[in-house]
Design an enzyme around this catalytic site. Structure first.
Site, PDB file in Angstrom:
ATOM      1  N   HIS A  74       0.856  -1.180   0.000  1.00 29.98           N
ATOM      2  CA  HIS A  74       0.000   0.000   0.000  1.00 29.98           C
ATOM      3  C   HIS A  74       0.896   1.235   0.000  1.00 29.98           C
ATOM      4  CE1 HIS A  74      -3.865  -1.954   1.792  1.00 29.98           C
ATOM      5  NE2 HIS A  74      -3.230  -2.797   0.998  1.00 29.98           N
ATOM      6  N   CYS A 100      -6.497   2.013   5.578  1.00 25.91           N
ATOM      7  CA  CYS A 100      -7.133   0.761   6.015  1.00 25.91           C
ATOM      8  C   CYS A 100      -6.563   0.394   7.392  1.00 25.91           C
ATOM      9  CB  CYS A 100      -6.837  -0.351   5.001  1.00 25.91           C
ATOM     10  SG  CYS A 100      -5.098  -0.872   4.969  1.00 25.91           S
ATOM     11  N   CYS A 104      -2.683  -0.145   7.413  1.00 27.14           N
ATOM     12  CA  CYS A 104      -1.929   1.102   7.303  1.00 27.14           C
ATOM     13  C   CYS A 104      -2.094   1.974   8.545  1.00 27.14           C
ATOM     14  CB  CYS A 104      -2.337   1.842   6.040  1.00 27.14           C
ATOM     15  SG  CYS A 104      -1.866   0.956   4.535  1.00 27.14           S
ATOM     16  N   GLU A 132       0.890   3.900   1.759  1.00 30.81           N
ATOM     17  CA  GLU A 132       1.311   4.337   3.088  1.00 30.81           C
ATOM     18  C   GLU A 132       2.471   3.491   3.609  1.00 30.81           C
ATOM     19  OE1 GLU A 132      -1.796   3.568   1.999  1.00 30.81           O
ATOM     20  OE2 GLU A 132      -3.294   4.316   3.409  1.00 30.81           O
TER      21      GLU A 132
END
Length: 170
Positions: free
Chosen positions: A72, A102, A105, A74
Site C-alpha cells: 500500500h 485501512c 496502514c 502508506e
C-alpha cells in the site's frame, strides 16, 4: 510537538480544519503518485511522508506491480522514511494520503509514531480512521496521531471513482 498536536486536535474539535500551502503541495504530490499508480494498473492511492517541507518517503500503491498485498502507498512511504531517518520511529512528521487508511496502514502509522495524518477522502468500505472503524479510538493504539481530512477531497474522490468506473467498463 505536543502543542502542535493539541492545536491540530483543537481545530478538529471546532469543526474547522486549516491547511497550509505546504499541506496542499504535499497532498498534490500524493495525488500525482496516485495517478502514476493508476497508470500502472493499481488502485490510485498515493502517500507522502514529510517533516516540514522535506519529503522523507513517497509512493503510490504497488500491489498489482509487485504482487505484494502489503504494498500500500502508506506502507511503502513509511518504509522509505524509516530508511531515510535510520529508524522505525518517525517523529515530527506528517503522512499525507489520498484515501483514508485501512486497518493495516492505520496500525503501521501508529506503530511508526507518526504524529499527524492528513487524508484527502474517506473510505466507507475499508477506512479504519472513522470510515468503517476507528483504530485510533480512545485506548485502541499505543500512539494516536492527530487526524485531519478533506484536503483536496474532490480531486482524490474523482480519481478513485474514475478508476473504478473504467474498470467496470462505464
Amino acid at each position: 510537538m505536543a502543542s502542535v498536536r493539541n492545536a491540530v486536535r483543537h481545530r478538529i474539535l471546532l469543526g474547522v480544519t486549516v491547511f497550509s500551502a505546504t499541506d496542499e503541495t504535499l497532498m498534490r504530490q500524493a495525488l500525482d503518485l496516485a495517478s502514476a499508480a493508476a497508470e500502472a494498473g493499481d488502485v490510485p492511492i498515493g502517500s507522502v511522508l514529510a517533516r516540514g517541507e522535506e519529503v522523507l518517503g513517497a509512493a503510490g500503491n504497488e500491489r498489482e506491480q509487485s504482487g505484494d498485498p502489503t504494498a500500500h502507498a502508506e506502507i511503502l512511504a513509511l518504509r522509505q522514511a524509516s530508511v531515510t531517518l535510520g529508524g522505525w520511529r518517525l517523529p515530527d512528521t506528517t503522512l499525507y494520503v489520498t484515501l483514508e487508511p485501512c486497518a493495516m496502514c492505520a496500525g503501521a502509522i501508529a506503530l511508526a509514531r507518526v504524529p499527524r495524518l492528513v487524508f484527502a477522502t474517506a473510505d466507507p468500505k475499508a477506512g479504519a480512521v472513522g470510515g468503517v472503524m476507528n483504530l485510533y479510538a480512545e485506548g485502541m493504539t499505543n500512539h494516536t496521531p492527530a487526524v485531519e481530512s478533506g484536503l483536496l477531497q474532490v480531486e482524490a474522490a474523482a480519481m478513485l471513482s474514475g478508476f473504478f468506473a473504467e474498470r467496470r467498463g462505464e
